[in-house]
Design an enzyme around this catalytic site. Structure first.
Site, short mmCIF file in Angstrom:
data_model
loop_
_atom_site.label_atom_id
_atom_site.label_comp_id
_atom_site.label_asym_id
_atom_site.label_seq_id
_atom_site.Cartn_x
_atom_site.Cartn_y
_atom_site.Cartn_z
N LYS A 1 69.39 19.17 -1.42
CA LYS A 1 68.57 20.37 -1.61
C LYS A 1 68.05 20.43 -3.05
CE LYS A 1 71.07 22.81 2.04
NZ LYS A 1 72.16 23.72 2.43
N ASP B 1 68.65 31.44 3.21
CA ASP B 1 69.24 30.84 4.41
C ASP B 1 69.02 31.73 5.64
OD1 ASP B 1 70.43 28.31 4.34
OD2 ASP B 1 72.23 29.04 3.32
N GLN C 1 76.74 27.44 0.13
CA GLN C 1 76.95 26.34 1.07
C GLN C 1 78.19 26.60 1.92
OE1 GLN C 1 74.76 23.81 1.55
NE2 GLN C 1 76.02 23.02 3.21
#
Ligand code: GUN
Length: 302
Positions: free
Chosen positions: A57, A124, A101
């Site tokens: 990412k 997200d 994460q």
């Protein structure tokens, strides 16, 4: 049996093209004297796969001209300490969007952390606010993997209208939001959707009815040829490392679909790797751009 020529939904190639589009957008912004978008990530512990994802990412962020930062915390971090970092990023003017994460170490309740992410920085799309906005058709951050799948099907011109889309797996991250997206009255959607899970009876009977089969169950090579209708579009979300001494890394990657026997049946199929994965990252970049634009707009009207 019906003859089908299998075509590849090449996520890698498409992701390169979309990243070029984003990079152009960033260049235009910086030429106007604006700062580039900033994506941050919080990584707790030393899970190998999570480290790989976060590194990827970060690399993609730089490829499109974003700035980025990674907050690395030890595996024994407490929930309170992680919440402090989340609260810092919520308030930080330099951060347009950030991700935490997953998975998190077991002493931390994931839902407490997700609930604490500011919805306007939740690139997200995991918070209840963004999920609620998505389900009610309001503007929101769409979760990266489902958004990437929709993009992949759309950019390849796959006709979804009125098609039967069978989703295998009901996770909060992939299956459940994807079932919602594919059933929406929107471009690249309008499917009839069946969402299958571990309690589904006669799974193969259902998957064989799929015009579009999306597999996100997290079990290596779970879907076999007898579960797929000839001519179906098959999207494999799974990614698993299996030991392979012939590889320099010592492992190779396989999906939730047994590609050696399923691929010849498909009209279109995503490879593993190089299918859904690269589009997930692209979606995160698109969401960060969306968050950035919102913030810039808000600042100029304040
Ligand atoms: N772990 C596996 N997939 C994801 C994802 O899309 N976002 C985050 N934050 N963690 C993940």
């Amino acid at each position: 049996m019906e003859e089908t020529k299998t075509q590849i939904l090449d996520g890698k190639e498409l992701s390169i093209r979309i990243k070029e589009e984003i990079a152009n957008e960033v260049r235009q912004l910086t030429q106007r004297g604006l700062r580039p978008p900033h994506l941050a990530a919080i990584l707790v512990g030393d899970d190998g796969a999570s480290q790989t994802y976060v590194a990827s990412k970060e690399k993609s962020s730089h490829e499109v001209g974003f700035t980025s930062s990674v907050y690395r915390l030890p595996a024994n971090t407490s929930e309170a300490d992680l919440l402090e970092v989340v609260n810092f990023l919520n308030a930080d003017d330099e951060t347009d969007g950030y991700i935490v994460q997953l998975p998190l170490p077991k002493q931390i309740d994931e839902s407490h952390i997700i609930d604490a992410i500011h919805p306007d920085k939740d690139v997200d799309g995991f918070t209840a606010v963004n999920v609620g906005r998505m389900v009610t058709g309001q503007e929101s951050f769409l979760p990266a993997t489902p958004k990437g799948i929709v993009t992949l099907l759309q950019r390849y011109g796959i006709d979804t209208v009125g098609q039967h889309c069978v989703v295998v797996g009901r996770s909060n991250i992939v299956g459940t939001p994807l079932a919602n997206l594919m059933s929406r009255n929107a471009a690249g959607a309008n499917c009839t959707v069946t969402l299958c899970h571990s309690k589904t009876r006669s799974l193969a009977e259902l998957t064989r009815q799929a015009d579009i089969l999306v597999v996100a169950i997290g079990k290596p090579e779970f879907v076999t040829a007898d579960m797929v209708k000839p001519g179906a579009v098959v999207v494999d979300v799974g990614i698993h490392r299996v030991p392979d001494s012939s590889k320099k890394s010592g492992y190779r990657l396989i999906g939730d679909v047994k590609h050696s026997e399923v691929d010849p049946l498909c009209s279109w199929v995503t490879p593993v790797p190089g299918g859904v994965g690269p589009l997930t990252i692209v979606s995160l970049l698109q969401n960060t751009m969306q968050a950035y634009r919102k913030r810039i707009e808000a600042m100029s009207t304040n």
